[in-house]
Design an enzyme around this catalytic site. Structure first.
Site, short mmCIF file in Angstrom:
data_model
loop_
_atom_site.label_atom_id
_atom_site.label_comp_id
_atom_site.label_asym_id
_atom_site.label_seq_id
_atom_site.Cartn_x
_atom_site.Cartn_y
_atom_site.Cartn_z
CG ASP A 27 -2.13 0.86 1.08
OD1 ASP A 27 -2.20 1.62 0.09
OD2 ASP A 27 -3.03 0.78 1.93
CG ASP A 121 -3.53 3.89 -3.11
OD1 ASP A 121 -4.43 3.05 -3.32
OD2 ASP A 121 -3.59 4.74 -2.20
CD GLU A 122 -5.60 -1.10 -1.25
OE1 GLU A 122 -5.15 -1.83 -0.33
OE2 GLU A 122 -6.69 -0.52 -1.20
#
Length: 419
Positions: A27, A121-122
């Site tokens: 993350d 974003d992860e």
């Protein structure tokens, strides 16, 4: 659990045991805010808010310095500035975030083909097949964090565990800029100490229902009969939470994860009562949805409209199409038809368009003729202009409207889940 501001942070030592682990959850830390700091180092170490700067702007991301004042994503910027009046507010630069996201995901794929992106974003990574090349899961996680920092200038937090559920919890506990390994033998004791709200699927109402029965920690779930958990959460919910509390999560990393829907919505600076302006917004949003469908190689069978009045009453309407589409004109026609059928009763605060029941564009038989051929050429021209000059450089004349009032301009372009 921490409050999202780095409090309660836990990290593993370099020699931490990673026995039985194979799943990484990676993350990026405060992704949008971190990118803004990367591009403007003078913002480093300061409370930073990424979001709309006027009216009803919403926080898209906040630095950890701002989070310590209670600033959170999806919060009104006005409320955020009351909590942290000395924060710096910057407008989002979504194309820049998308470019860095692609670079980060490329690093993940260099390590293993088993990558499941969850958002911009992860992602989950299954590294069980990469051990011979890169080392143990713990070593792979350290190498990945080093590469992301060296190649992008950004930092990430990583959870390493035997299951997706525990890896996700571990990465949250490691934030910011940390790594937490939970070995298979340590999974039970790690979970037992957590509050019930840490378990996937236990939201505020479910947590309250459990706490009313004296069940506050995962350890309390382990000590309770399954029937008690099922009475609190229902049969299906109780079964899932029971399994997760015992460390059971059979889900694998899905490399061909298909989006269930694609949508965009806008919150206006001032409530809008003019149907012409609202129809113009629906055209613009429909073109954005269609562009994302084409980028992802999807077509939509159902188009949905979302409308929120000034008093926060929210309406949703949907219509299914005879043939799935990725054409902006067709999506806009359906959205506007749904809008006109509502018959406005008061000014509008928010409006949105969503494409649902997605299928791969290459699937199925092509019709004998294409009623949207001309509009596909328009979309191709818009896509080409977007590729060359960036989003918003070229748009339809109809989107501009006859008298586009500045008060009708949206303040917060919404993207899928950020952080």
């Amino acid at each position: 659990m921490g409050r999202g501001d780095g409090s309660g942070r836990m990290v593993s030592p370099d020699d931490a045991d990673d026995t039985g682990t194979r799943i990484l959850h990676v993350d990026m830390d405060a992704f949008y805010a971190s990118v803004e700091v990367l591009d403007d180092p003078s913002l480093a170490g300061k409370p930073l808010i990424v979001g709309g700067m006027e009216g009803r702007g919403v926080v898209s991301s906040a630095s950890y310095e701002a989070r310590r004042y209670g600033v959170r994503s999806a919060m009104s910027v006005q409320v955020a500035l009351r909590l942290c009046p000395h924060a710096t507010v910057v407008v989002p630069h979504f194309e820049r975030y998308a470019a860095l996201s692609r670079q980060v995901m490329g690093i993940f794929h260099d390590i293993t083909p088993l990558v499941e992106p969850l958002s911009i974003d992860e992602a989950f990574l299954d590294v069980s097949g990469a051990r011979r090349l890169w080392g143990t899961p713990g070593q792979i996680a350290r190498m990945l964090r080093t590469r992301v920092k060296a190649e992008t200038g950004l930092v990430c937090s990583v959870g390493v565990a035997a299951t997706k559920h525990v890896a996700k919890i571990a990465s949250t506990r490691a934030k910011p800029d940390g790594m937490l390994i939970v070995s298979a033998p340590d999974t039970a004791s790690f979970l037992a100490a957590l509050p019930v709200s840490a378990l996937w699927g236990v939201g505020p109402k479910a947590a309250e229902s459990l706490e009313n029965r004296g069940i506050r920690l995962v350890a309390d779930i382990l000590a309770s009969p399954r029937s008690v958990i099922e009475r609190a959460l229902g049969s299906a919910g109780g079964e899932r939470v029971w399994q997760l509390a015992h460390g059971v999560d059979p889900r694998s990393v899905e490399t061909d994860r298909v989006e269930k829907s694609i949508g965009h919505e806008e919150t206006f600076l001032h409530d809008i009562a003019d149907p012409t302006v609202l129809r113009s917004e629906l055209r613009r949003l429909s073109d954005r949805v269609a562009a994302r469908l084409r980028d992802g190689g999807f077509r939509a069978r159902t188009i949905a409209l979302k409308l929120r009045y000034a008093d926060f009453t929210t309406l949703s309407r949907a219509s299914s199409l005879p043939e799935p589409t990725d054409v902006g004109q067709r999506i806009g026609d359906v959205a506007i038809g749904l809008f006109e059928a509502l018959q406005l009763t008061q000014p509008v605060r928010l409006i949105g368009v969503r494409a649902e029941k997605l299928q791969h564009a290459g699937g199925g038989l092509m019709p004998l003729w294409d009623d949207d051929a001309e509009w596909r050429r328009v979309d191709a021209a818009l896509d080409d202009a977007r590729e060359r000059f960036g989003g918003g450089a070229v748009t339809r004349a109809s989107v501009l409207g006859p008298r586009r009032d500045v008060n009708a301009l949206p303040t917060n372009p919404r993207l899928p889940r950020t952080e």
